[in-house]
Write a protein that holds these residues in place. Structure first.
Motif, mmCIF file in Angstrom:
data_model
loop_
_atom_site.group_PDB
_atom_site.id
_atom_site.type_symbol
_atom_site.label_atom_id
_atom_site.label_comp_id
_atom_site.label_asym_id
_atom_site.label_seq_id
_atom_site.Cartn_x
_atom_site.Cartn_y
_atom_site.Cartn_z
ATOM 1 N N THR A 6 0.851 -1.187 0.000
ATOM 2 C CA THR A 6 0.000 0.000 0.000
ATOM 3 C C THR A 6 0.888 1.239 0.000
ATOM 4 O O THR A 6 1.811 1.328 0.815
ATOM 5 C CB THR A 6 -0.881 0.038 1.266
ATOM 6 O OG1 THR A 6 -1.278 -1.280 1.582
ATOM 7 C CG2 THR A 6 -2.096 0.900 1.077
ATOM 8 N N ASP A 32 -1.989 -7.449 -9.333
ATOM 9 C CA ASP A 32 -3.153 -6.572 -9.416
ATOM 10 C C ASP A 32 -2.719 -5.212 -8.894
ATOM 11 O O ASP A 32 -1.867 -5.127 -8.003
ATOM 12 C CB ASP A 32 -4.297 -7.138 -8.544
ATOM 13 C CG ASP A 32 -5.637 -6.517 -8.906
ATOM 14 O OD1 ASP A 32 -5.650 -5.549 -9.696
ATOM 15 O OD2 ASP A 32 -6.659 -6.986 -8.389
ATOM 16 N N SER A 34 -4.287 -1.040 -8.183
ATOM 17 C CA SER A 34 -5.305 -0.010 -8.334
ATOM 18 C C SER A 34 -4.773 1.261 -7.702
ATOM 19 O O SER A 34 -3.997 1.212 -6.740
ATOM 20 C CB SER A 34 -6.616 -0.435 -7.668
ATOM 21 O OG SER A 34 -6.540 -0.191 -6.297
ATOM 22 N N GLN A 35 -5.162 2.375 -8.305
ATOM 23 C CA GLN A 35 -4.599 3.639 -7.830
ATOM 24 C C GLN A 35 -5.680 4.705 -7.887
ATOM 25 O O GLN A 35 -6.495 4.732 -8.800
ATOM 26 C CB GLN A 35 -3.399 3.988 -8.715
ATOM 27 C CG GLN A 35 -2.712 5.287 -8.400
ATOM 28 C CD GLN A 35 -3.020 6.336 -9.426
ATOM 29 O OE1 GLN A 35 -2.821 6.134 -10.612
ATOM 30 N NE2 GLN A 35 -3.511 7.482 -8.961
ATOM 31 N N THR A 36 -5.699 5.540 -6.870
ATOM 32 C CA THR A 36 -6.727 6.576 -6.829
ATOM 33 C C THR A 36 -6.227 7.733 -5.962
ATOM 34 O O THR A 36 -5.191 7.619 -5.309
ATOM 35 C CB THR A 36 -8.044 6.001 -6.255
ATOM 36 O OG1 THR A 36 -9.027 7.012 -6.245
ATOM 37 C CG2 THR A 36 -7.876 5.520 -4.834
ATOM 38 N N THR A 43 -3.221 7.176 -3.372
ATOM 39 C CA THR A 43 -3.349 5.883 -2.703
ATOM 40 C C THR A 43 -3.238 4.774 -3.739
ATOM 41 O O THR A 43 -4.032 4.734 -4.682
ATOM 42 C CB THR A 43 -4.716 5.775 -1.995
ATOM 43 O OG1 THR A 43 -4.876 6.915 -1.164
ATOM 44 C CG2 THR A 43 -4.803 4.521 -1.145
ATOM 45 N N ILE A 45 -2.747 0.524 -4.277
ATOM 46 C CA ILE A 45 -2.745 -0.794 -3.643
ATOM 47 C C ILE A 45 -2.296 -1.818 -4.675
ATOM 48 O O ILE A 45 -2.819 -1.849 -5.792
ATOM 49 C CB ILE A 45 -4.165 -1.163 -3.142
ATOM 50 C CG1 ILE A 45 -4.631 -0.151 -2.091
ATOM 51 C CG2 ILE A 45 -4.193 -2.563 -2.560
ATOM 52 C CD1 ILE A 45 -6.107 -0.234 -1.768
ATOM 53 N N LEU A 47 -1.337 -6.014 -5.306
ATOM 54 C CA LEU A 47 -1.197 -7.398 -4.845
ATOM 55 C C LEU A 47 0.020 -7.956 -5.575
ATOM 56 O O LEU A 47 0.063 -7.946 -6.805
ATOM 57 C CB LEU A 47 -2.453 -8.201 -5.204
ATOM 58 C CG LEU A 47 -2.378 -9.699 -4.916
ATOM 59 C CD1 LEU A 47 -2.319 -9.969 -3.420
ATOM 60 C CD2 LEU A 47 -3.579 -10.421 -5.529
ATOM 61 N N MET B 1 -10.993 -11.400 -4.548
ATOM 62 C CA MET B 1 -10.057 -10.280 -4.297
ATOM 63 C C MET B 1 -10.636 -9.370 -3.223
ATOM 64 O O MET B 1 -11.835 -9.123 -3.155
ATOM 65 C CB MET B 1 -9.830 -9.516 -5.621
ATOM 66 C CG MET B 1 -8.943 -8.281 -5.512
ATOM 67 S SD MET B 1 -7.236 -8.635 -5.037
ATOM 68 C CE MET B 1 -6.589 -7.003 -4.836
ATOM 69 N N LYS B 4 -10.802 -2.470 -2.145
ATOM 70 C CA LYS B 4 -9.892 -1.373 -1.799
ATOM 71 C C LYS B 4 -10.182 -0.869 -0.378
ATOM 72 O O LYS B 4 -9.282 -0.628 0.412
ATOM 73 C CB LYS B 4 -10.102 -0.249 -2.819
ATOM 74 C CG LYS B 4 -9.026 0.797 -2.805
ATOM 75 C CD LYS B 4 -9.350 1.947 -3.731
ATOM 76 C CE LYS B 4 -9.427 1.523 -5.179
ATOM 77 N NZ LYS B 4 -9.829 2.623 -6.084
ATOM 78 N N ILE B 7 -8.855 -3.184 2.355
ATOM 79 C CA ILE B 7 -7.397 -3.083 2.514
ATOM 80 C C ILE B 7 -7.036 -1.798 3.258
ATOM 81 O O ILE B 7 -6.254 -1.812 4.219
ATOM 82 C CB ILE B 7 -6.703 -3.153 1.133
ATOM 83 C CG1 ILE B 7 -6.836 -4.577 0.598
ATOM 84 C CG2 ILE B 7 -5.239 -2.746 1.233
ATOM 85 C CD1 ILE B 7 -6.395 -4.765 -0.823
ATOM 86 N N LEU B 8 -7.646 -0.695 2.852
ATOM 87 C CA LEU B 8 -7.300 0.581 3.498
ATOM 88 C C LEU B 8 -7.764 0.613 4.955
ATOM 89 O O LEU B 8 -7.086 1.178 5.813
ATOM 90 C CB LEU B 8 -7.901 1.752 2.717
ATOM 91 C CG LEU B 8 -7.247 1.974 1.349
ATOM 92 C CD1 LEU B 8 -7.949 3.092 0.604
ATOM 93 C CD2 LEU B 8 -5.750 2.284 1.473
ATOM 94 N N VAL B 11 -5.064 -1.217 6.809
ATOM 95 C CA VAL B 11 -3.829 -0.427 6.878
ATOM 96 C C VAL B 11 -3.997 0.709 7.891
ATOM 97 O O VAL B 11 -3.108 0.977 8.707
ATOM 98 C CB VAL B 11 -3.462 0.122 5.475
ATOM 99 C CG1 VAL B 11 -2.322 1.129 5.564
ATOM 100 C CG2 VAL B 11 -3.084 -1.019 4.542
#
Lengths: 89, 451
Positions: A6, A32, A34-36, A43, A45, A47, B1, B4, B7-8, B11
């Motif tokens: 992360t 995998d 993802s970004q935002t 942020t 993430i 895998l 999966m 998001k 996961i956050l 964290v």
């Protein structure tokens, strides 16, 4: 073993390049991504699979900690198991 | 999966909400270390502890790095030492020094189990053992001690209660130069549990296996954060939210317990579902209660709010772990909780209110600093009151009070680190001398006779 990486911090050019470059250098495959931008924070993430890497997850944590200072973002590396333990029954 | 958000959320539990695993505690049986003389017994105990716990700290650090969750303490608990030293009267302090050396050699934070179980009666060797406790607490660094003085089945051994009050005053005097710090390493219990991973009361019960890994979770900050998201919700919703949060916290504890036991070649023990605060802002049980709507913890409503919290933590946690044990519930150690420190400073959180709170949560009067000029009988009476609550309600209660020499109500005392700091709280001026001097036994309640 799979890990979740992360990355959280102030958005700027080159963050993805720096992190993915470091992972590639250690033969760690991104499965995998993802970004935002969340609440003004970049942020990302990922895998990742560490099966073909020589690094242990602890060593990867150390490597990312050095990189995190360099790039100026927080990078967390955690064994995927902890997320499964918390969120999957 | 995983999503998001999931996961956050995980964290951020560590990043922003101070989530940690408070302790991995290795319970080690020393029953097989008893030899023909004190010296050989102590050496055998030292060697076994060093061998079994050799990798405890490194495995804890490894797991912490791998899962990204701080594991704050690595600890050892042993068979109650009074059982090991019973044939070697007068040699107890020497045995404790060997234990202290073993704790330092393995690098653990504390070693618990300099303990005796005297809830129904006391052997001459146990009496001798108890008398060694103040010296041991003053001379050693890592050793924690506890004495079980009552149970729902046996009643309360008031001779032991009287003696323990005196021992606490003696410990305070011997460690006066360190704000009576020795008393922070000692707990008097009613209904002590055999698998408690938390200090100062951890010991490895005789019903346990040879080498067992117990884990104590924490997470007041995570619960506080969850409740902050629902400021107007009714209390059923609050309880459900705490349950879900406790479930998540405990799943981490369960994972760490399984992995730690596997890597250390030990039996997997219990997960203790405790909300253990630290003096850091954002990691307070007191602030959870205030978030629920109590203006200052200790005010009216506190006991009800704590009852809800404690029960919801147990319900959520029980579903998340295959084996729950220890103390399991919300802790209220005053000096270790910034919300409690503030409330005690304002005079809202008093000893009487703390006593009421212990009837509905998992521990007792914990880390409470009291004036140094109180009497041993007063300390004994505080212990007796707490033991009565535990005995009658079928629960563990404990007393860890610190009579700080030279300090008066309103003064402040610093213990440092996780033990925090605390204002001196008033004890009642009324004397319990005659009651405590009677000695004898308070009989077990009728519902203690369950067979």
């Amino acid at each position: 073993m799979k890990a979740i990486v992360t990355v959280i911090g102030k958005d700027k050019p080159g963050i993805i390049a720096a992190v993915s470059g470091m992972l590639a250098g250690h033969n760690i495959n991104i499965e995998d991504i993802s970004q935002t931008v969340l609440q003004g924070n970049f942020t990302m993430i990922m895998l990742v699979s560490m099966d073909r890497s020589r690094l242990s997850i602890t060593e990867l944590s150390e490597a990312t900690s050095a990189l995190s200072h360099e790039v100026g973002v927080e990078i967390h590396v955690q064994n995927e198991e902890i997320f499964n333990a918390i969120h999957k029954i | 999966m995983l999503s998001k958000n999931e996961i956050l959320e995980t964290v951020n539990m560590v990043r922003q909400e101070h989530f940690d695993v408070r302790t991995i505690t290795m319970g080690i049986s020393l029953l097989d270390c008893i030899r023909g003389d004190a010296e050989s017994t102590a050496q055998a105990a030292y060697e076994k502890i060093c061998r079994r716990a050799e990798k405890l700290v490194s495995v804890g650090e490894e797991l912490s790095a791998e899962y990204g969750v701080p594991i704050v303490n690595k600890r050892i608990s042993i068979t109650p030492a009074s059982l090991i030293t019973s044939g070697f009267r007068g040699k107890e302090p020497e045995f404790a020094r060997w234990l202290d050396r073993a704790a330092k050699e393995t690098g653990v934070d504390f070693l618990g189990g300099y303990s005796a179980l005297v809830h129904k009666g006391m052997t001459p060797s146990e009496e001798n053992f108890l008398r060694s406790i103040p010296q041991v607490l003053a001379e050693t660094e890592k050793i924690c001690s506890s004495v079980n003085i009552g149970s729902t089945r046996a009643g309360i051994n008031m001779d032991a209660v009287r003696m323990v009050g005196e021992l606490i005053m003696e410990t305070a005097a011997l460690t006066a130069d360190r704000s009576a710090f020795g008393c922070a390493k000692f707990v008097a219990f009613c209904n002590a549990v055999e698998d408690n991973p938390f200090m100062a009361g951890a010991f490895h019960g005789v019903g346990e296996g040879d080498c067992v890994i117990h884990v104590g979770v924490s997470g007041p900050g995570v619960v506080h954060h969850a409740i902050r998201q629902i400021p107007d919700a009714d209390l059923m919703t609050v309880a459900e939210t705490v349950k879900k949060t406790a479930f998540k916290i405990t799943r981490v504890g369960q994972l760490i317990a399984t992995e730690a036991a596997r890597r250390l070649g030990a039996e997997q023990g219990i997960v203790d579902l405790s909300l253990a605060p630290t003096p850091v802002m954002g990691d307070s049980v007191g602030h959870i209660l205030e978030e629920m709507g109590i203006e200052t913890v200790g005010g009216h409503g506190t006991t009800a709010a704590l009852a809800l919290l404690n029960d919801a933590v147990k319900k959520g946690g029980t579903m998340a772990s295959s084996r729950v044990g220890g103390l399991s519930g919300a802790f209220i150690p005053v000096s270790e909780d910034i919300g409690m420190i503030q409330a005690a400073g304002k005079g809202v959180l008093t000893l009487s209110k703390l006593e009421a709170m212990t009837a509905v949560c998992s521990v007792g009067i914990d880390m409470v600093a009291i004036p140094g000029d109180c009497t041993a009988a007063t300390v004994s009476a505080i212990i007796a009151d707490e033991a009565a609550i535990g005995m009658v309600n079928n629960k563990t209660t404990a007393v860890r009070v610190i009579p700080v020499p030279g300090k008066k109500v309103g003064d402040f005392v610093e213990f440092g680190g996780l033990l925090g700091s605390a204002p001196i709280i008033a004890v009642k001026p009324s004397s319990a001398e005659r009651f405590i001097a009677r000695g004898g036994t308070i009989p077990a309640p009728i519902h203690g006779n369950k067979n």
